[in-house]
Design an enzyme around this catalytic site. Structure first.
Site, mmCIF file in Angstrom:
data_model
loop_
_atom_site.group_PDB
_atom_site.id
_atom_site.type_symbol
_atom_site.label_atom_id
_atom_site.label_comp_id
_atom_site.label_asym_id
_atom_site.label_seq_id
_atom_site.Cartn_x
_atom_site.Cartn_y
_atom_site.Cartn_z
ATOM 1 N N LYS A 295 -1.190 5.864 -2.314
ATOM 2 C CA LYS A 295 -1.243 4.393 -2.152
ATOM 3 C C LYS A 295 -2.160 4.175 -1.270
ATOM 4 O O LYS A 295 -1.653 4.518 0.158
ATOM 5 C CB LYS A 295 0.501 3.900 -1.546
ATOM 6 C CG LYS A 295 0.104 2.277 -1.076
ATOM 7 C CD LYS A 295 2.015 2.049 -1.320
ATOM 8 C CE LYS A 295 2.387 0.549 -0.507
ATOM 9 N NZ LYS A 295 1.366 0.318 0.646
ATOM 10 N N VAL B 262 4.214 -1.087 13.122
ATOM 11 C CA VAL B 262 4.799 -1.629 14.716
ATOM 12 C C VAL B 262 5.046 -3.149 14.518
ATOM 13 O O VAL B 262 6.092 -2.871 14.933
ATOM 14 C CB VAL B 262 3.653 -1.469 15.870
ATOM 15 C CG1 VAL B 262 4.275 -1.919 17.524
ATOM 16 C CG2 VAL B 262 3.477 0.191 15.872
HETATM 17 S S1 IVH Z 1 0.408 -2.052 -7.583
HETATM 18 C C1 IVH Z 1 3.005 -6.309 -8.956
HETATM 19 N N1 IVH Z 1 -0.977 0.265 -6.832
HETATM 20 O O1 IVH Z 1 0.081 -1.775 -1.084
HETATM 21 C C2 IVH Z 1 2.356 -4.180 -8.321
HETATM 22 N N2 IVH Z 1 -0.033 -1.773 -5.443
HETATM 23 O O2 IVH Z 1 2.580 -2.172 -0.160
HETATM 24 C C3 IVH Z 1 1.371 -4.401 -7.393
HETATM 25 N N3 IVH Z 1 -1.592 -0.952 -2.807
HETATM 26 O O3 IVH Z 1 -0.440 -5.425 -2.052
HETATM 27 C C4 IVH Z 1 0.510 -3.806 -6.966
HETATM 28 N N4 IVH Z 1 -1.847 0.442 -3.366
HETATM 29 O O4 IVH Z 1 -1.913 -4.228 -1.487
HETATM 30 C C5 IVH Z 1 -0.533 -0.593 -6.366
HETATM 31 N N5 IVH Z 1 -1.661 2.701 -6.584
HETATM 32 C C6 IVH Z 1 -1.828 0.872 -6.104
HETATM 33 C C7 IVH Z 1 -1.530 0.540 -4.623
HETATM 34 C C8 IVH Z 1 -1.243 -0.939 -4.421
HETATM 35 C C9 IVH Z 1 -1.877 0.303 -2.167
HETATM 36 C C10 IVH Z 1 -1.298 -2.089 -1.944
HETATM 37 C C11 IVH Z 1 -1.362 -3.189 -3.070
HETATM 38 C C12 IVH Z 1 0.462 -3.919 -2.262
HETATM 39 C C13 IVH Z 1 0.664 -3.302 -1.437
HETATM 40 C C14 IVH Z 1 2.402 -3.589 -2.082
#
Ligand code: IVH
Length: 668
Positions: free
Chosen positions: A118, A31
């Site tokens: 994710k 939101v």
């Molecule tokens: S990689 C440079 N892998 O998503 C790349 N991030 O929206 C670093 N996150 O700040 C992130 N699951 O906190 C990566 N399997 C995953 C993830 C992940 C959750 C989060 C992370 C990041 C955010 C970005």
């Protein structure tokens, strides 16, 4: 417009304060993002209205303060040795293809992907020196985070010492999160304690990590999945190997990861988890797609904010803000008056939403909804969207509170408030909306299944007074139908044929089509197997509740329905039209209608010998026994009954006099 801009600015600033300073988010991230985007767009359109205090003018995010206004951090700030990047987002297949093309322009290498879930939590950066955890920090603005080492050390899935041979410095990154179970438990406890609830596991995780008291953090049982590292041995060449390495060092790593040789394989993973993710014990909001080969990752590098070698393919938002243009009252087929919010169209979970349910009058009161309010709509699974929250801060000046009408908007009959349920009803069975609802239900797939009769046609038929009951449908002529808007002769004949055909539908479908309250299609089938329409007209509540799965509420609704003379008249009409009402000779129904029923006869029966009665009951699938037990369905009481009567009374077994028995045998 300047009004809206000012309200958005005020609200978003308030939201950041609540999130970062108070650790008490007032809205979900989704939101916030939407409202922020609206502000950015408005400011782009009216740049002269940008003010220095607009949240869009803030560079990065501020670390938390103690709320004293002194800007004193609760935790010590730490500069990350290497920045924590965030991920670029994609929402569609086309955006994923575009990402692949961007990669291809930058490298000659064959692209292999690795898909990871994710996880919806908060990023952590962990530093291990000579194998020992020396620091745990939040992401902060990506450059500077907060040192929350004592809190990090409460997370059981984070090793305090690495298991394998340790490099001198290893930096591990991953996502701290709360399992759904722990999240719900935490919110239940907060509710009981009268504390504000966390909107989602991500907010709960972020709030928990920034608790000053590590004991509280420990109680909340955070978990952690590692997904990235720096300082590992250079024999490691792929992201999959990084994860294996992290696992060997004692970490839980992102589960369900999969190496995908093509973008099509990525799509299959994404599609699979679009449903499977709902069965996982933690919350996910998308799939992170990374280039598997680390050398190729390096070749692709980073933009200002994101790695080019990874992208988050998000699942559609389940919760979005929009504006209520009007509130209308919809009268359903049972007369229930449901308030509905007419919305500024908005994309939600992959569809455009223009209306959302406000459930009932009480809910509307609770929300204190005004026309013009900005609200949050949510869609969960297959359910129709609903308004879950009103953002009071964005209420335009002079907005009118919605007053629930006293009269039905369709027929002006005084609405009635149910004493037992949170429902307000239009009690007029002749209300056009009730009739339209009844017709729509009758023609629906699980009922009579009559194609070609949609909402618009029904509105015309009822509006022109051609149809006032389901029986009227069967009196329509071709001449009448072709006079209606947008109905040619061909479609009209098809409709007439479909109506004629529907007369041969099984009795269970007809019964369901009648739309008796609480009688769903399964219940209708069940009742239809044991009762013909004629029998049902005589049935008592106790007889119906004998059927497994039929409770008093359903039974009462059925009995009441048949008490209404309009309904009895309708049944007579349907019978005259040749509908199947469960009385076709030779059907299983006829033969087995007493199946499972046990009778005991006591005393003499004036019109029938015992043997005759027994034969008749048995021919209908029933049984006659000599002694009364709790399994007896009925005790037939003739003249001069014996002790069986007493026993039946004691056990509360239904009694039948000889006339009732005859009637039962006649009607089944
Ligand atoms: S990689 C440079 N892998 O998503 C790349 N991030 O929206 C670093 N996150 O700040 C992130 N699951 O906190 C990566 N399997 C995953 C993830 C992940 C959750 C989060 C992370 C990041 C955010 C970005």
């Amino acid at each position: 417009m300047s009004q809206r801009l000012e309200e958005l600015r005020r609200l978003l600033n308030q939201a950041s304060y609540a999130y970062y300073v108070l650790d008490r988010p007032i809205m979900s991230d989704e939101v916030y993002d939407r409202l922020y985007r609206e502000l950015v767009e408005l400011e782009a359109e009216y740049p002269e209205l940008i003010t220095p205090d607009s949240p869009t003018q803030r560079v990065g995010e501020h670390p938390a303060t103690d709320g004293s206004g002194a800007n004193r951090p609760k935790f010590v700030s730490v500069r990350h040795r290497l920045p924590l990047y965030s991920l670029d987002n994609a929402f569609t297949w086309e955006e994923m293809v575009a990402w692949q093309e961007r990669c291809r322009r930058l490298t000659q290498a064959e692209l292999t992907y690795i898909c990871e879930l994710k996880i919806d939590g908060a990023a952590l950066a962990l530093t291990y020196e000579n194998g020992v955890l020396v620091r745990g920090a939040t992401r902060g603005d990506g450059m500077v985070g907060e040192d929350i080492t004592p809190n990090v050390k409460t997370i059981r899935s984070i090793p305090l010492r690495l298991l394998g041979t340790a490099p001198s410095v290893l930096e591990v990154r991953g996502e701290a999160f709360l399992s759904l179970e722990n999240f719900h438990r935490l919110n239940t406890e907060r509710q009981q304690a009268g504390e504000p609830l966390f909107a989602n596991p991500r907010n709960a995780t972020a709030g928990t990590l920034r608790q000053l008291d590590a004991k509280i953090v420990a109680q909340r049982r955070l978990d952690f999945f590692a997904y990235q590292a720096f300082g590992y041995p250079d024999t490691i060449k792929t992201q999959a190997e990084v994860l294996e390495y992290l696992h060997s060092q004692g970490f839980k790593v992102i589960p369900y990861r999969e190496i995908c040789p093509s973008l099509e394989a990525v799509r299959a993973y994404y599609d699979r988890f679009s449903t499977q993710r709902h069965d996982l014990p933690f919350q996910t909001d998308g799939v992170v797609v990374k280039i598997q080969d680390l050398a190729v990752q390096q070749e692709l590098g980073y933009t200002q904010k994101f790695p080019r070698w990874a992208i988050a393919w998000k699942y559609p938002a389940q919760e979005v803000p929009t504006i209520v243009n009007a509130i209308t009252i919809q009268i359903g087929r049972t007369g229930a008056a449901t308030p509905v919010a007419e919305l500024q169209p908005v994309q939600l979970a992959g569809t455009t939403v223009t209306r959302a349910s406000l459930h009932n009058r009480e809910r509307l009161e609770e929300l204190d909804l005004h026309v013009g309010d900005t609200v949050i709509v949510r869609k969960a699974g297959e359910i129709i969207p609903e308004v879950v929250q009103v953002i009071r801060e964005l209420r335009p000046p002079g907005a009118q509170k919605f007053v629930f009408p006293h009269r039905c908007p369709e027929c002006a009959t005084e609405l009635e408030k149910s004493s037992t349920e949170a429902i307000t009803r239009c009690p007029n069975p002749q209300c056009p909306a009730v009739i339209r609802g009844a017709i729509a239900h009758w023609v629906s797939r699980d009922a009579l299944d009559i194609p070609g009769i949609g909402e618009k046609l029904i509105a015309q038929l009822v509006g022109k007074n051609l149809v006032r009951s389901v029986a009227d449908l069967y009196r329509l002529s071709l001449a009448e139908l072709v006079k209606l808007d947008r109905l040619g002769e061909k479609s009209a004949s098809k409709i007439l044929a479909a109506l004629e055909k529907s007369k041969r539908q099984p009795w269970g479908k007809v019964l369901y089509g009648l739309g008796i309250r609480h009688v769903g299609s399964v219940t209708a089938q069940l009742i239809a197997q044991h009762f013909t329409a004629d029998r049902l007209a005589q049935a008592r509540v106790e007889e119906l509740t004998q059927l497994h799965g039929i409770g008093t509420e359903i039974a009462q609704a059925v009995v009441e329905w048949w008490q209404d003379p309009h309904n009895r008249a309708l049944m007579a009409e349907l019978q005259g039209m040749g509908f199947n009402l469960g009385s076709v000779p030779g059907e299983r129904l006829e033969q087995q209608s007493l199946a499972g029923k046990t009778f005991v006869i006591t005393g003499t029966l004036p019109q029938l010998s015992r043997a005759e009665a027994k034969a008749k009951i048995e021919s209908l699938g029933g049984k006659v026994t000599d002694s009364v037990s709790k399994n007896t369905s009925y005790v037939v009481v003739g003249e001069n009954p014996g002790s069986k009567l007493e026993k039946a009374q004691k056990l509360g077994i239904p009694l039948l006099n000889p006339d009732q028995l005859l009637e039962l045998l006649r009607n089944v």
